[in-house]
Design a protein around this motif. Structure first.
Motif, mmCIF file in Angstrom:
data_model
loop_
_atom_site.group_PDB
_atom_site.id
_atom_site.type_symbol
_atom_site.label_atom_id
_atom_site.label_comp_id
_atom_site.label_asym_id
_atom_site.label_seq_id
_atom_site.Cartn_x
_atom_site.Cartn_y
_atom_site.Cartn_z
ATOM 1 N N PRO A 88 0.662 -0.953 0.483
ATOM 2 C CA PRO A 88 0.002 0.389 -0.276
ATOM 3 C C PRO A 88 1.047 1.160 -0.147
ATOM 4 O O PRO A 88 1.755 1.587 0.678
ATOM 5 C CB PRO A 88 -1.269 0.418 1.264
ATOM 6 N N THR A 89 0.386 2.362 -0.755
ATOM 7 C CA THR A 89 0.886 3.799 -0.635
ATOM 8 C C THR A 89 1.150 4.517 -1.931
ATOM 9 O O THR A 89 -0.154 4.045 -2.339
ATOM 10 C CB THR A 89 2.407 3.120 -1.573
ATOM 11 N N THR A 90 0.667 5.862 -1.290
ATOM 12 C CA THR A 90 0.705 7.045 -2.434
ATOM 13 C C THR A 90 0.862 7.110 -3.735
ATOM 14 O O THR A 90 2.605 6.105 -3.414
ATOM 15 C CB THR A 90 1.224 8.333 -1.298
ATOM 16 N N ARG A 91 0.961 7.249 -5.065
ATOM 17 C CA ARG A 91 1.594 7.479 -5.384
ATOM 18 C C ARG A 91 1.594 8.702 -6.508
ATOM 19 O O ARG A 91 0.499 9.828 -6.322
ATOM 20 C CB ARG A 91 0.563 6.394 -7.295
ATOM 21 N N ALA A 92 2.655 8.396 -7.481
ATOM 22 C CA ALA A 92 2.745 9.752 -8.159
ATOM 23 C C ALA A 92 1.926 10.117 -9.268
ATOM 24 O O ALA A 92 2.378 9.324 -9.685
ATOM 25 C CB ALA A 92 4.014 10.547 -8.328
ATOM 26 N N LEU A 93 0.888 11.294 -9.748
ATOM 27 C CA LEU A 93 0.420 11.213 -10.659
ATOM 28 C C LEU A 93 1.032 12.189 -12.242
ATOM 29 O O LEU A 93 0.696 11.901 -12.910
ATOM 30 C CB LEU A 93 -1.522 12.113 -10.102
ATOM 31 N N ALA A 94 1.554 12.812 -11.181
ATOM 32 C CA ALA A 94 2.723 13.535 -11.930
ATOM 33 C C ALA A 94 3.731 14.643 -12.007
ATOM 34 O O ALA A 94 3.818 14.881 -10.608
ATOM 35 C CB ALA A 94 1.502 15.270 -13.082
ATOM 36 N N VAL A 95 4.462 14.977 -12.181
ATOM 37 C CA VAL A 95 5.652 15.611 -11.848
ATOM 38 C C VAL A 95 6.057 17.044 -13.138
ATOM 39 O O VAL A 95 5.799 16.410 -13.987
ATOM 40 C CB VAL A 95 7.025 14.731 -12.171
ATOM 41 N N ILE A 96 5.553 18.051 -12.549
ATOM 42 C CA ILE A 96 5.628 19.010 -13.749
ATOM 43 C C ILE A 96 6.957 20.070 -12.929
ATOM 44 O O ILE A 96 7.039 20.146 -12.024
ATOM 45 C CB ILE A 96 4.147 19.599 -13.537
ATOM 46 N N ARG A 97 7.865 19.905 -14.356
ATOM 47 C CA ARG A 97 9.101 20.945 -14.618
ATOM 48 C C ARG A 97 8.361 22.317 -14.115
ATOM 49 O O ARG A 97 7.550 22.408 -15.038
ATOM 50 C CB ARG A 97 10.030 20.770 -15.137
ATOM 51 N N THR A 98 8.564 23.640 -12.848
ATOM 52 C CA THR A 98 8.210 24.268 -13.079
ATOM 53 C C THR A 98 9.189 25.428 -13.796
ATOM 54 O O THR A 98 8.405 27.487 -14.453
ATOM 55 C CB THR A 98 8.180 25.047 -11.610
ATOM 56 N N GLY A 99 10.027 25.960 -14.477
ATOM 57 C CA GLY A 99 10.651 26.543 -15.637
ATOM 58 C C GLY A 99 11.847 26.457 -14.635
ATOM 59 O O GLY A 99 12.611 27.875 -14.324
ATOM 60 N N GLU A 100 11.168 27.149 -12.844
ATOM 61 C CA GLU A 100 12.312 27.951 -12.006
ATOM 62 C C GLU A 100 12.930 27.509 -12.012
ATOM 63 O O GLU A 100 12.883 26.064 -10.915
ATOM 64 C CB GLU A 100 11.172 28.433 -11.553
ATOM 65 N N ARG A 101 14.596 27.861 -11.043
ATOM 66 C CA ARG A 101 15.296 26.949 -10.041
ATOM 67 C C ARG A 101 14.648 27.483 -8.812
ATOM 68 O O ARG A 101 14.306 28.443 -8.044
ATOM 69 C CB ARG A 101 16.239 27.366 -10.338
ATOM 70 N N VAL A 102 15.356 26.390 -7.853
ATOM 71 C CA VAL A 102 14.934 26.626 -6.291
ATOM 72 C C VAL A 102 16.059 26.353 -5.434
ATOM 73 O O VAL A 102 17.041 26.666 -6.125
ATOM 74 C CB VAL A 102 13.867 25.336 -5.164
ATOM 75 N N ASN A 103 15.647 27.529 -4.601
ATOM 76 C CA ASN A 103 17.225 27.625 -4.187
ATOM 77 C C ASN A 103 17.390 26.499 -2.704
ATOM 78 O O ASN A 103 17.237 27.169 -1.869
ATOM 79 C CB ASN A 103 16.649 28.708 -2.474
ATOM 80 N N ARG A 104 18.057 26.155 -3.281
ATOM 81 C CA ARG A 104 19.062 24.816 -2.741
ATOM 82 C C ARG A 104 20.658 24.794 -2.594
ATOM 83 O O ARG A 104 21.118 25.099 -3.986
ATOM 84 C CB ARG A 104 18.586 23.544 -2.713
ATOM 85 N N GLU A 105 21.019 23.465 -2.230
ATOM 86 C CA GLU A 105 22.435 23.308 -2.862
ATOM 87 C C GLU A 105 22.412 23.463 -4.348
ATOM 88 O O GLU A 105 21.814 22.724 -4.802
ATOM 89 C CB GLU A 105 23.292 22.913 -2.355
ATOM 90 N N GLY A 106 23.120 24.176 -4.644
ATOM 91 C CA GLY A 106 23.209 23.633 -6.690
ATOM 92 C C GLY A 106 22.122 24.577 -7.132
ATOM 93 O O GLY A 106 22.401 24.203 -7.964
ATOM 94 N N SER A 107 21.085 25.435 -7.013
ATOM 95 C CA SER A 107 20.273 25.267 -7.337
ATOM 96 C C SER A 107 19.403 24.426 -8.670
ATOM 97 O O SER A 107 19.637 24.673 -9.720
ATOM 98 C CB SER A 107 20.017 26.969 -8.403
ATOM 99 N N PRO A 108 19.197 23.419 -8.047
ATOM 100 C CA PRO A 108 18.547 22.407 -8.899
ATOM 101 C C PRO A 108 16.830 23.100 -9.511
ATOM 102 O O PRO A 108 16.443 24.279 -8.973
ATOM 103 C CB PRO A 108 17.815 21.418 -7.845
ATOM 104 N N PRO A 109 16.299 22.365 -10.250
ATOM 105 C CA PRO A 109 15.136 23.080 -11.185
ATOM 106 C C PRO A 109 14.230 21.840 -9.971
ATOM 107 O O PRO A 109 14.058 21.644 -9.432
ATOM 108 C CB PRO A 109 15.155 21.485 -12.570
ATOM 109 N N GLY A 110 13.081 23.079 -10.132
ATOM 110 C CA GLY A 110 12.149 23.426 -8.765
ATOM 111 C C GLY A 110 11.011 22.014 -10.374
ATOM 112 O O GLY A 110 10.533 22.616 -10.662
#
Ligand code: AMP
Ligand code: MG
Length: 464
Positions: A119-141
């Motif tokens: 039993p698990t939650t499931r991902a329905l979608a992952v959508i790239r926002t086109g912006e970078r997030v403020n984490r180490e290495g500025s990864p894509p959001g």
């Protein structure tokens, strides 16, 4: 905004498979309400014990319940929840955002668990926002939308209990029972039966996790679902070499949530749920607190029953004999002494029921004579099954996966998705993980463990 993962099979279960990609992005990336659904969406507040410490500042800080839909097959209500969708009233200092790699990682882990039958939650979608997030290495959001039986957590009950909101606590209890235990809905006194039902689901869930070597990594009470689903894929990982002390999470220095600690930690969390329910227990019943304590204590018995059942099936056995647990524990001891790969060992053991056992022997070094002795005992036990060896092998193959999401392969798929924007490896890994119990020759490279040095250095993070 670019659609990176579209889970059509999960979408089909709630009748959303006919959406175009553009509609998909509009609904799950920009949260245009689905017809007739929640508008505005709903961010939930909760509390929780994190690494034993009470935290009254939790809640949907980077997500919300976006829609509720009926599952066609079962007619049960499912939550569509977001992660990384921006700030909410409960974000406190956080930015409400998520990075792409951990969201893709949650997708891989959830789909793998689902295919394993857990039993698990499931991902329905992952959508790239086109912006970078403020984490180490500025990864894509990225924004993840997940499907869950609900987002009610032990911490949701702790929230109302801590605030002494008894009326709301009762309403939450009624709501949770209606959703997850409708058979109990007519009872006038629900708390103890509900607690029993949650204990039973968790006992089953943890036994299933352990049966495939899964380590959740952050079993705080806010990450324990009332529905009995695996929720909140953060620092989780699958164990390779067998050792109950295995822990991957970089923040779990004491090994609180190590592989072998999981049943005890689940019970600890359930004691917190029991405490949260105290205000709504039947005050006329003078033994009520004692009964609640017995339910929590009974978790250990429930878990033990499910775990013994898992182990029996992993050995290819269906009949029940009193010494089965000792037989299984002795095999685990052998694995532990040489840190043998848990998944390979049980799969090759399954193969050895009807075929040669040389490949199994090859996993061991100095313990080979002990393995031979153990195999002789096991074969004697199997002879008393009164079933064909083919049937015993079928039992074993049905619970001992050929492939699991191995840490180095998950990392490789994520880095090519993020660093090279190549989703090929991610998709190939997902496809392989979709049929975990079949011996698919082309999937064999995915069954190989990492080198011991790579495995030992593996660390996981909370992904915030
Ligand atoms: P999680 O690790 O996702 O279970 O989150 C634990 C708590 O931190 C929850 O209350 C989240 O809402 C909050 N949280 C985690 N990441 C963020 C973020 N980027 N922005 C705001 N709140 C967050
Ligand atoms: Mg959480």
């Amino acid at each position: 905004t670019v659609l990176r993962f579209r889970n059509d099979r999960a979408a089909a279960s709630v009748g959303l498979e006919t959406l175009s990609d553009a509609e998909w992005v509009a609904h799950f990336g920009r949260f245009q309400p689905l017809a007739g659904n929640l508008d505005p969406p709903l961010a939930q507040r909760y509390h929780g014990h994190q690494f034993r410490v009470y935290n009254p500042d939790l809640g949907d800080g980077r997500g919300f319940t976006f829609a509720q839909m009926r599952e066609a097959e079962t007619d049960r209500l499912l939550d569509l929840g977001t992660k990384g969708s921006g700030r909410t009233p409960f974000s406190r200092g956080g930015d409400g955002l998520a990075a792409l790699a951990p969201m893709l990682r949650e997708s891989i882990m959830g789909e793998a668990m689902h295919a394993l039958g857990i039993p698990t939650t499931r991902a329905l979608a992952v959508i790239r926002t086109g912006e970078r997030v403020n984490r180490e290495g500025s990864p894509p959001g990225a924004i993840l939308v997940r499907v869950a039986a609900s987002h009610l957590r032990v911490g949701t009950f702790e929230f109302f209990a801590a605030r002494e909101e008894e009326v709301m606590l009762r309403r939450l209890l009624d709501y949770a029972v209606a959703r997850h235990d409708p058979a109990l809905a007519k009872l006038s006194d629900k708390p103890i039966p509900m607690l029993e039902a949650v204990c039973e689901r968790q006992a089953q869930l943890i036994a299933r996790w352990m049966g495939v070597g899964f380590i959740h990594g952050v079993m705080n009470t806010d990450n324990m679902s009332i529905s009995g689903e695996t929720i909140d894929y953060g620092p989780c990982a699958f164990m390779e070499g067998f050792d109950p002390a295995t822990v991957f999470s970089s923040i779990d220095r004491q090994g609180r949530y190590a592989y072998g600690q999981q049943p005890a930690m689940a019970q600890w969390n359930l004691a917190r749920l029991a405490e949260a329910l105290l205000p709504v227990l039947d005050a006329r019943d003078i033994d009520v607190v004692e009964r609640v304590e017995q339910v929590v204590a009974g978790f250990a018995v429930r878990f033990d029953r499910h775990w013994t059942g898992q182990l029996r099936a992993k050995l290819g056995l269906a009949a029940e004999e009193p010494d089965d647990r000792a037989l299984a524990d002795d095999f685990l001891q052998l694995l532990q002494r040489e840190k043998v790969d848990f998944t390979l060992a049980f799969r090759l053991l399954s193969d050895a029921i009807t075929g040669p056992d040389a490949a199994l022997h090859d996993l061991f070094g100095r313990e080979r004579p002990a393995l031979s002795d153990w195999l002789a005992r096991w074969r004697q036990r199997m002879a008393r099954e009164g079933r064909t060896l083919q049937d015993c092998a079928a039992t074993a193959w049905s619970v001992n996966p050929f492939v699991i999401p191995r840490n180095h392969q998950v990392e490789a798929a994520l880095s090519s998705a993020v660093d090279e924007a190549d989703l090929g490896p991610f998709e190939r890994l997902l496809a392989v993980l979709g049929r975990p119990y079949e011996t698919v020759e082309s999937a064999r490279p995915f069954t190989l463990p990492a080198s011991p040095e790579v495995a030992a250095a593996h660390r996981t993070f909370c992904g915030t």
